[in-house]
Design a protein around this motif. Structure first.
Motif, PDB file in Angstrom:
ATOM      1  N   ALA A 221      34.898  26.754  41.074  1.00  0.00           N
ATOM      2  CA  ALA A 221      35.186  27.267  42.257  1.00  0.00           C
ATOM      3  C   ALA A 221      36.815  27.096  42.556  1.00  0.00           C
ATOM      4  CB  ALA A 221      34.615  26.541  43.590  1.00  0.00           C
ATOM      5  N   ALA A 224      38.212  30.293  40.946  1.00  0.00           N
ATOM      6  CA  ALA A 224      37.800  31.595  41.747  1.00  0.00           C
ATOM      7  C   ALA A 224      38.986  31.488  43.158  1.00  0.00           C
ATOM      8  CB  ALA A 224      36.493  31.271  42.034  1.00  0.00           C
ATOM      9  N   GLN A 230      35.705  34.255  45.049  1.00  0.00           N
ATOM     10  CA  GLN A 230      34.565  34.459  43.980  1.00  0.00           C
ATOM     11  C   GLN A 230      34.596  35.941  43.666  1.00  0.00           C
ATOM     12  OE1 GLN A 230      32.952  31.946  42.937  1.00  0.00           O
ATOM     13  NE2 GLN A 230      31.453  33.039  41.509  1.00  0.00           N
TER      14      GLN A 230
END
Length: 249
Positions: A221, A224, A230
Motif C-alpha cells: 500500500a 501504491a 491502487q
C-alpha cells in the motif's frame, strides 16, 4: 532430546528448506544431525540459534554480521528476552515516526513552512533496506548503499531528484489515463528500468526481479500511495509487464 525435521522447521518459521540449507552451507545454522537419507533434523539448541537469527534478520542485519553476533551461546529464553527488548525499541521508534508524520501532515495542511529535513523526518529507511535484503539479497542492498556512500552531497541531491522525477512521471501517466502499452508510457518504463539498474549499482533487473518489483508496487500500500493509489499502481504494473515481455528474456 526432541528433534524436528527440516520440513517442520521450514513450515513453522516461514523459511524455505533451501534457505535452511543455505544457512548450513555458510556455517550459520547446522542441523543437530543428518540422517542416512540426507534429511536434516534440528534440536532445541538449533532452534534457539535459529530464533536469534530470525530476530536479528528482522533488524535488517546482513548474514555476515549475524554470524559474528552469534559467537556466544545463548538459551532460547535469553534469545526471546533479547528479541523482546529489540521489539520494544522498534515500537518506540515507530511511535516517534508517527509523531513526526502527524507533525508534517499538520504543517502541510495548515500551510506552515518546513525545511526539507522536517518533511522527511517520518521516513524509516531501514524498513526499505529490509525489503531489499529480503527480496533481492544482501548484495543488492549493500552495493546500492556503497554506491550512495561514494557520492558527494550534490550527487546525492541529484540522485534523489531523479528518483522523484521518474516516479512523478509514472504517477502522472497513470493518473491521466495514458495507455500502458503506448509509446509514451513504455518510454517512461524504459527510463525507470535504467534508474533501477543505477540504483542497484549496475545490477540490471532481470525478468524475475523486475516482475517482482512491478507486483510489489501493487501489493504494498505504501508504494501504491506513492503513485497516487491502487488504480495508478495497477496501470504502472501493466506498463511494466508490457515492457518486460518486449525487452527481457
Amino acid at each position: 532430546m526432541p528433534e524436528w525435521p527440516i520440513k517442520d522447521v521450514a513450515r513453522a518459521t516461514g523459511l524455505t528448506s533451501r534457505t535452511l540449507r543455505h544457512y548450513e552451507q555458510i556455517g550459520l545454522l547446522r542441523p543437530s544431525r543428518v540422517a542416512h537419507n540426507g534429511y536434516r533434523f534440528y534440536g532445541e539448541t538449533e532452534l534457539s540459534r535459529l530464533y536469534r537469527i530470525l530476530s536479528l534478520r528482522a533488524l535488517e542485519l546482513p548474514l555476515a554480521t549475524i554470524q559474528n553476533a552469534l559467537e556466544d551461546d545463548e538459551t532460547l529464553a535469553e534469545a526471546i528476552t533479547t528479541h523482546l527488548a529489540l521489539l520494544e525499541e522498534r515500537r518506540d521508534r515507530t511511535i516517534q515516526q508517527i509523531t513526526a508524520v502527524r507533525h508534517t501532515l499538520d504543517a502541510v495542511t495548515k500551510g506552515k513552512s518546513m525545511t526539507i529535513k522536517d518533511i522527511f523526518d517520518g521516513f524509516d529507511q531501514s524498513q526499505h533496506e529490509a525489503e531489499v535484503r529480503e527480496r533481492w539479497g544482501d548484495d543488492a542492498w549493500e552495493r546500492s548503499a556503497k554506491r550512495r556512500e561514494q557520492m558527494s552531497k550534490d550527487q546525492l541531491q541529484a540522485d534523489g531528484q531523479r528518483s522523484v522525477d521518474i516516479n512523478t512521471a509514472l504517477r502522472e501517466a497513470a493518473a491521466t489515463g495514458v495507455d500502458p502499452s503506448g509509446a509514451r508510457f513504455q518510454s517512461l518504463i524504459a527510463a525507470h528500468h535504467r534508474w533501477v539498474t543505477e540504483y542497484w549499482a549496475g545490477r540490471v533487473p532481470d525478468r524475475t526481479a523486475y516482475t517482482g518489483l512491478s507486483e510489489l508496487y501493487v501489493a504494498d500500500a505504501r508504494f501504491a500511495a506513492t503513485y497516487g493509489g491502487q488504480q495508478n499502481a495497477e496501470s504502472i504494473r501493466e506498463a511494466m509487464r508490457v515492457w518486460i515481455e518486449a525487452n527481457l528474456d
